[in-house]
Write an enzyme that holds these catalytic residues in place. Structure first.
Site, mmCIF file in Angstrom:
data_model
loop_
_atom_site.group_PDB
_atom_site.id
_atom_site.type_symbol
_atom_site.label_atom_id
_atom_site.label_comp_id
_atom_site.label_asym_id
_atom_site.label_seq_id
_atom_site.Cartn_x
_atom_site.Cartn_y
_atom_site.Cartn_z
ATOM 1 N N ASP A 105 0.763 -1.162 -0.022
ATOM 2 C CA ASP A 105 0.060 0.073 0.032
ATOM 3 C C ASP A 105 0.958 1.352 -0.077
ATOM 4 O O ASP A 105 2.130 1.145 0.146
ATOM 5 C CB ASP A 105 -0.990 0.038 1.248
ATOM 6 C CG ASP A 105 -0.201 -0.511 2.377
ATOM 7 O OD1 ASP A 105 0.842 -0.572 2.672
ATOM 8 O OD2 ASP A 105 -0.899 -1.069 3.451
ATOM 9 N N ASP A 138 -7.534 -3.012 14.206
ATOM 10 C CA ASP A 138 -8.925 -3.178 13.853
ATOM 11 C C ASP A 138 -8.935 -4.305 12.857
ATOM 12 O O ASP A 138 -10.126 -4.568 12.263
ATOM 13 C CB ASP A 138 -9.606 -1.794 13.157
ATOM 14 C CG ASP A 138 -8.929 -1.602 11.755
ATOM 15 O OD1 ASP A 138 -7.903 -2.062 11.434
ATOM 16 O OD2 ASP A 138 -9.328 -0.419 11.359
ATOM 17 N N HIS A 178 -7.413 -4.759 10.109
ATOM 18 C CA HIS A 178 -6.978 -4.850 8.777
ATOM 19 C C HIS A 178 -5.838 -5.655 8.227
ATOM 20 O O HIS A 178 -4.829 -5.566 9.096
ATOM 21 C CB HIS A 178 -7.052 -3.327 8.300
ATOM 22 C CG HIS A 178 -5.758 -2.303 8.807
ATOM 23 N ND1 HIS A 178 -5.909 -1.060 9.011
ATOM 24 C CD2 HIS A 178 -4.558 -2.557 8.770
ATOM 25 C CE1 HIS A 178 -4.883 -0.608 9.725
ATOM 26 N NE2 HIS A 178 -3.996 -1.547 9.219
ATOM 27 N N GLU A 211 -9.848 -2.124 5.352
ATOM 28 C CA GLU A 211 -10.121 -1.817 6.726
ATOM 29 C C GLU A 211 -11.695 -2.716 6.919
ATOM 30 O O GLU A 211 -12.107 -3.192 5.774
ATOM 31 C CB GLU A 211 -10.747 -0.394 6.772
ATOM 32 C CG GLU A 211 -9.589 0.650 6.601
ATOM 33 C CD GLU A 211 -8.609 0.640 7.793
ATOM 34 O OE1 GLU A 211 -8.699 -0.365 8.713
ATOM 35 O OE2 GLU A 211 -8.032 1.682 8.309
HETATM 36 C C1 F6R Z 1 1.495 -1.531 6.086
HETATM 37 C C2 F6R Z 1 0.147 -2.252 6.174
HETATM 38 C C3 F6R Z 1 -0.624 -2.276 7.427
HETATM 39 C C4 F6R Z 1 0.097 -2.570 8.549
HETATM 40 C C5 F6R Z 1 -0.631 -2.466 10.011
HETATM 41 C C6 F6R Z 1 0.273 -2.564 11.148
HETATM 42 O O1 F6R Z 1 1.957 -1.783 4.662
HETATM 43 O O2 F6R Z 1 -0.071 -2.773 5.214
HETATM 44 O O3 F6R Z 1 -1.539 -3.312 7.382
HETATM 45 O O4 F6R Z 1 0.881 -3.764 8.442
HETATM 46 O O5 F6R Z 1 -1.401 -1.106 9.928
HETATM 47 O O6 F6R Z 1 0.846 -1.586 11.351
HETATM 48 P P1 F6R Z 1 2.119 -1.614 12.319
HETATM 49 O O7 F6R Z 1 3.151 -2.647 11.981
HETATM 50 O O8 F6R Z 1 2.535 -0.015 12.502
HETATM 51 O O9 F6R Z 1 1.316 -1.946 13.540
#
Ligand code: F6R
Length: 262
Positions: free
Chosen positions: A67, A136, A138, A143
């Site tokens: 992303d 959450d 995702h 989401e």
């Molecule tokens: C990042 C991504 C997100 C993160 C998730 C956890 O490329 O796709 O799904 O993996 O938001 O983020 P952290 O690792 O910062 O807790």
């Protein structure tokens, strides 16, 4: 789903890195799907070490990131382009022409997303996708309520994700972009294998919902229950709400050594 519980995030990341390294050694032209955020940093750290000390060769590897924020230029400090070059790519010998990250500045989102999907197919599909999980539930920036069939597209972040990610933007929520381009859940499910990493108490609820809850669009990561090759590397804290934690530990402890990085 295989649940691998380790005493620390370092131990879990080193174990996960062995799986990535084995693939890259066996298939030098492997296609990796990569994630950003704080979770994969120790994994990237270990892969960098393997490159520098053991000659792990990334020269023919192709990578696709999950992303990117919409509206941040690639050179912006908090763009996922910057993140990947800063924390991983510049430390290994990956060919920049083989690095793909969604374009958050595109003026034609639909065409750009379609091109991204096509590039994945043209590269032969993703062999191994690395994932983190949002509090959450995702994956990527899919989401809750995202379609399980979704492909790369624009999405709006939840307020929870904006608050979670404000830590990268001087704790100022107003600086966090509201939109992103993310691989879809369908795109992630097409990967031949998925590796999920999650560490700390803050991820315990999401991990329990993903692993032991019902498969539901409200917990996008729960779709991995339907993936034929999904491994979940977590530390004791992230495992703390799993009902069958002792069983997962017992299963992993009984795995023959040759199978442990397979
Ligand atoms: C990042 C991504 C997100 C993160 C998730 C956890 O490329 O796709 O799904 O993996 O938001 O983020 P952290 O690792 O910062 O807790």
């Amino acid at each position: 789903m295989e649940i691998i519980i380790q005493p620390s995030k370092q131990a879990a990341s080193i174990t996960a890195a062995r799986v990535v390294a084995r693939l890259v050694r066996e298939k030098p032209r492997a296609v990796l799907g990569l994630a950003t955020g704080s979770t994969p940093l120790p994994l990237y750290h270990e892969l960098i070490r393997m490159h520098q000390e053991e000659g792990l060769d990334f020269s023919e590897v192709t990578s696709f990131n999950l992303d990117e924020y919409v509206g941040l230029e690639a050179k912006h400090e908090q763009s996922y382009h910057s993140f990947m070059w800063q924390n991983f790519f510049r430390h290994i010998n990956i060919d920049p022409d083989r690095v793909y990250i969604p374009d958050g500045m595109t003026t034609n989102v639909v065409a750009s997303c379609a091109t991204y999907e096509r590039a994945i197919v043209d590269a032969g599909g993703i062999d191994l996708q690395i994932l983190g999980i949002g509090s959450d539930g995702h994956i990527g920036f899919n989401e809750p309520t995202s379609s399980f069939a979704s492909r790369t597209r624009i999405k709006t972040l939840t307020q929870e994700t904006v608050v979670d990610n404000a830590r990268f933007f001087d704790d100022d929520e107003s600086q966090v972009p509201r939109h992103c381009i993310t691989m879809g859940i369908g795109t992630i499910m097409d990967a031949r294998s998925n590796i999920m990493l999650a560490f700390g108490d803050g991820k315990a609820e999401a991990i329990a919902a993903m692993v032991e809850g019902p498969v539901a669009a409200m917990v996008p990561a729960s779709i991995l229950q339907h993936h034929q090759n999904a491994k979940v590397f977590i530390d004791d804290c992230a495992a703390s709400q799993l009902k069958l934690a002792d069983y997962y530990r017992w299963v992993y402890a009984g795995k023959p050594e040759w199978q442990q990085d397979a």
